[in-house]
Design a protein around this motif. Structure first.
Motif: not given
Length: 185
Positions: A96-104, A120-126
């Motif tokens: 349902n969503a993507v969580v990225s710790f490697v950026g966008e 799906p909506p992405m939440i990322c650490f950029s």
């Protein structure tokens, strides 16, 4: 600071998908880093996973590199392109969503999000935030942790370097953040 980043990502994921759902977690391959950095990467992901409730990790994808100021400044190619991102999503259609710790995901030359393509909506650490405004405008990124552009009163930080170094942007706040970047000498 890294554990706090993981817990902030967990809160953003819960808010983005309404507290329940399945996320695809994208993390860095800690075996490619020195032991101290590898532990930082593991702790960040562990803080995220311990901070989620009602959310299930649908799958985990690993990338060899993290987008950083160093590889962006030297124009080194990133391993996280839109094509790679699409492949990840094909392997995890229940997310349902993507969580990225490697950026966008960075668009390769000539690559763009076609109008109407659903992600799906992405939440990322950029670590750079360079592509966050355009990807939010395209609807790909729902929330991101980016480098802080404005000053923070040290007494408000309460010893937490995360709040001094980073801030959260959403489609509602990214324009002000991007403007602060343009105004910076």
């Amino acid at each position: 600071m890294h554990r706090r980043g993981g817990s902030v990502m967990a809160k953003l994921a819960a808010k983005t998908i309404g507290g329940k759902g399945r996320v695809l977690l994208i993390v860095a391959d800690e075996t490619k880093f020195d032991p101290r950095r590898a532990q930082w990467i593991k702790d960040q992901a562990a803080a995220f996973e311990s901070g989620i409730s009602g959310i299930t990790v649908e799958g985990r994808e690993t990338l060899a590199a993290i987008i950083s100021r160093v590889n962006m400044a030297s124009n080194r190619p990133t391993t996280f392109t839109l094509a790679v991102y699409r492949d990840f999503l094909k392997r995890h259609p229940g997310a349902n969503a993507v969580v990225s710790f490697v950026g966008e995901p960075i668009p390769a030359a000539g690559e763009a999000v076609p109008n109407g393509e659903a992600f799906p909506p992405m939440i990322c650490f950029s670590p750079t935030g360079e592509h966050i405004p355009e990807l939010m405008a395209q609807g790909l990124v729902a929330a991101a942790i980016v480098p802080r552009r404005g000053p923070v009163a040290i007494e408000k930080a309460k010893g937490d370097w995360f709040d001094v170094m980073y801030e959260v942007v959403t489609p509602d706040t990214v324009a002000a953040w991007a403007e602060a970047v343009r105004r910076k000498p």
